[in-house]
Write a protein that holds these residues in place. Structure first.
Motif, PDB file in Angstrom:
ATOM      1  N   PRO A 123       0.846  -1.193   0.000  1.00  0.00           N
ATOM      2  CA  PRO A 123       0.000   0.000   0.000  1.00  0.00           C
ATOM      3  C   PRO A 123       0.887   1.250   0.000  1.00  0.00           C
ATOM      4  O   PRO A 123       1.910   1.296   0.688  1.00  0.00           O
ATOM      5  CB  PRO A 123      -0.782  -0.121   1.309  1.00  0.00           C
ATOM      6  N   LEU A 124       0.499   2.253  -0.751  1.00  0.00           N
ATOM      7  CA  LEU A 124       1.285   3.488  -0.792  1.00  0.00           C
ATOM      8  C   LEU A 124       1.401   4.102   0.602  1.00  0.00           C
ATOM      9  O   LEU A 124       2.429   4.713   0.938  1.00  0.00           O
ATOM     10  CB  LEU A 124       0.641   4.468  -1.770  1.00  0.00           C
ATOM     11  N   ALA A 125       0.384   3.922   1.441  1.00  0.00           N
ATOM     12  CA  ALA A 125       0.409   4.476   2.793  1.00  0.00           C
ATOM     13  C   ALA A 125       1.538   3.904   3.637  1.00  0.00           C
ATOM     14  O   ALA A 125       1.943   4.515   4.626  1.00  0.00           O
ATOM     15  CB  ALA A 125      -0.933   4.224   3.481  1.00  0.00           C
ATOM     16  N   ASP A 126       2.063   2.717   3.258  1.00  0.00           N
ATOM     17  CA  ASP A 126       3.182   2.124   3.980  1.00  0.00           C
ATOM     18  C   ASP A 126       4.536   2.610   3.479  1.00  0.00           C
ATOM     19  O   ASP A 126       5.574   2.246   4.048  1.00  0.00           O
ATOM     20  CB  ASP A 126       3.130   0.597   3.887  1.00  0.00           C
ATOM     21  N   LEU A 127       4.538   3.411   2.425  1.00  0.00           N
ATOM     22  CA  LEU A 127       5.789   3.891   1.831  1.00  0.00           C
ATOM     23  C   LEU A 127       6.023   5.374   2.064  1.00  0.00           C
ATOM     24  O   LEU A 127       7.092   5.884   1.721  1.00  0.00           O
ATOM     25  CB  LEU A 127       5.791   3.615   0.326  1.00  0.00           C
ATOM     26  N   THR A 128       5.048   6.072   2.597  1.00  0.00           N
ATOM     27  CA  THR A 128       5.147   7.523   2.771  1.00  0.00           C
ATOM     28  C   THR A 128       5.198   7.886   4.252  1.00  0.00           C
ATOM     29  O   THR A 128       5.045   7.030   5.121  1.00  0.00           O
ATOM     30  CB  THR A 128       3.947   8.210   2.101  1.00  0.00           C
ATOM     31  N   GLY A 129       5.443   9.161   4.526  1.00  0.00           N
ATOM     32  CA  GLY A 129       5.440   9.637   5.904  1.00  0.00           C
ATOM     33  C   GLY A 129       6.626   9.173   6.719  1.00  0.00           C
ATOM     34  O   GLY A 129       6.503   8.923   7.920  1.00  0.00           O
ATOM     35  N   GLY A 130       7.793   9.029   6.071  1.00  0.00           N
ATOM     36  CA  GLY A 130       8.995   8.646   6.795  1.00  0.00           C
ATOM     37  C   GLY A 130       9.023   7.194   7.229  1.00  0.00           C
ATOM     38  O   GLY A 130       9.672   6.861   8.225  1.00  0.00           O
ATOM     39  N   GLN A 131       8.368   6.314   6.473  1.00  0.00           N
ATOM     40  CA  GLN A 131       8.298   4.900   6.837  1.00  0.00           C
ATOM     41  C   GLN A 131       9.161   3.997   5.970  1.00  0.00           C
ATOM     42  O   GLN A 131       9.288   2.798   6.265  1.00  0.00           O
ATOM     43  CB  GLN A 131       6.859   4.399   6.734  1.00  0.00           C
ATOM     44  N   ALA A 132       9.745   4.520   4.885  1.00  0.00           N
ATOM     45  CA  ALA A 132      10.476   3.674   3.940  1.00  0.00           C
ATOM     46  C   ALA A 132      11.672   4.440   3.376  1.00  0.00           C
ATOM     47  O   ALA A 132      11.649   5.671   3.282  1.00  0.00           O
ATOM     48  CB  ALA A 132       9.547   3.220   2.810  1.00  0.00           C
ATOM     49  N   TRP A 133      12.695   3.682   2.985  1.00  0.00           N
ATOM     50  CA  TRP A 133      13.947   4.263   2.514  1.00  0.00           C
ATOM     51  C   TRP A 133      14.503   3.457   1.349  1.00  0.00           C
ATOM     52  O   TRP A 133      14.257   2.257   1.231  1.00  0.00           O
ATOM     53  CB  TRP A 133      15.005   4.236   3.628  1.00  0.00           C
ATOM     54  N   ILE A 134      15.285   4.143   0.500  1.00  0.00           N
ATOM     55  CA  ILE A 134      16.213   3.485  -0.408  1.00  0.00           C
ATOM     56  C   ILE A 134      17.579   3.606   0.255  1.00  0.00           C
ATOM     57  O   ILE A 134      18.042   4.726   0.516  1.00  0.00           O
ATOM     58  CB  ILE A 134      16.230   4.136  -1.801  1.00  0.00           C
ATOM     59  N   VAL A 135      18.208   2.470   0.553  1.00  0.00           N
ATOM     60  CA  VAL A 135      19.429   2.492   1.356  1.00  0.00           C
ATOM     61  C   VAL A 135      20.584   1.825   0.616  1.00  0.00           C
ATOM     62  O   VAL A 135      20.391   0.873  -0.150  1.00  0.00           O
ATOM     63  CB  VAL A 135      19.236   1.823   2.729  1.00  0.00           C
ATOM     64  N   TRP A 136      21.777   2.338   0.889  1.00  0.00           N
ATOM     65  CA  TRP A 136      23.006   1.769   0.323  1.00  0.00           C
ATOM     66  C   TRP A 136      24.116   1.607   1.358  1.00  0.00           C
ATOM     67  O   TRP A 136      25.226   1.233   1.017  1.00  0.00           O
ATOM     68  CB  TRP A 136      23.493   2.623  -0.837  1.00  0.00           C
ATOM     69  N   GLU A 137      23.800   1.859   2.616  1.00  0.00           N
ATOM     70  CA  GLU A 137      24.761   1.644   3.688  1.00  0.00           C
ATOM     71  C   GLU A 137      24.109   0.819   4.800  1.00  0.00           C
ATOM     72  O   GLU A 137      22.916   0.944   5.074  1.00  0.00           O
ATOM     73  CB  GLU A 137      25.229   2.972   4.295  1.00  0.00           C
ATOM     74  N   TYR A 138      24.935   0.007   5.443  1.00  0.00           N
ATOM     75  CA  TYR A 138      24.503  -0.739   6.624  1.00  0.00           C
ATOM     76  C   TYR A 138      25.624  -0.646   7.654  1.00  0.00           C
ATOM     77  O   TYR A 138      26.771  -1.016   7.362  1.00  0.00           O
ATOM     78  CB  TYR A 138      24.221  -2.203   6.285  1.00  0.00           C
ATOM     79  N   GLY A 139      25.298  -0.103   8.830  1.00  0.00           N
ATOM     80  CA  GLY A 139      26.311   0.044   9.856  1.00  0.00           C
ATOM     81  C   GLY A 139      27.474   0.919   9.437  1.00  0.00           C
ATOM     82  O   GLY A 139      28.605   0.709   9.876  1.00  0.00           O
TER      83      GLY A 139
END
Length: 201
Positions: A123-139
């Motif tokens: 659902p788009l509602a689960d991807l907006t409002g600071g709930q989802a990221w595109i990430v390329w670093e871990y730790g």
């Protein structure tokens, strides 16, 4: 799904931060993939948002890194039963990408797709409002390829199969369209706290 180790026989530790049916993986980060890990260099990576948006757009590696940096620090939960606490991913909040493409008001869902062809629906509602990221670093280090590097989607409040590895894009829709695991019996949404593991849960 290819499973390395650590998904059965682990005792559940009493912890109020553990969703039902989960165990604390500690320092381990088990590797699961529905396909072979690709040999994808940052220079060959791209990310596109299209579908029900005003301005479909594609970012290459350098362009994505010009967006405001953001990080997620918290917990992640896998449908196979493990959880990891206090992880830190660095990248860009998905809201920054949406600010560029401007989703239509009719958009209700998204299909996330990977450079390998893997798909999952959200659902788009689960991807907006600071709930989802595109990430390329871990730790603080580049995200390992076996965990989705050079870049992956993370949606930490849902089971981690929704956090597509080797992310290539999102297509916004006005309806739900099941992805790979959803077509194969997994729950449409995947909320760990409600144990939405399989269709019908």
């Amino acid at each position: 799904m290819n499973v390395t180790r650590g998904f059965t026989g682990r005792p559940r530790v009493d912890n109020p931060g553990l969703p039902p049916g989960q165990y604390d993986a500690g320092e381990d980060w088990p590797v699961l993939s529905a396909e072979v890990t690709p040999d994808l260099a940052p220079a060959d990576w791209s990310f596109r948002i299209d579908g029900l948006v005003e301005r479909p757009h594609t970012w290459d590696w350098d362009a994505a890194h010009t967006l405001p940096e953001s990080a997620y620090t918290g917990d992640i939960h896998c449908v196979t039963g493990w959880s990891k606490f206090g992880v830190r991913f660095g990248g860009v909040c998905l809201d920054a990408f949406f600010d560029v493409v401007r989703p239509h008001g009719s958009a209700t869902h998204a299909v996330a797709y990977s450079h390998t062809g893997y798909t999952t629906n959200l659902p788009l509602a689960d991807l907006t409002g600071g709930q989802a990221w595109i990430v390329w670093e871990y730790g603080g280090e580049p995200l390992p390829s076996e965990h989705g590097g050079p870049a992956r989607l993370i949606v930490p409040h849902l089971y981690f199969w929704k956090s597509a590895k080797w992310i290539a894009g999102l297509t916004l829709l006005d309806h739900d369209e099941p992805g790979f695991w959803e077509r194969n019996g997994y729950h449409e949404r995947g909320n760990p706290w409600e144990e939405q593991r399989y269709s019908g849960d």
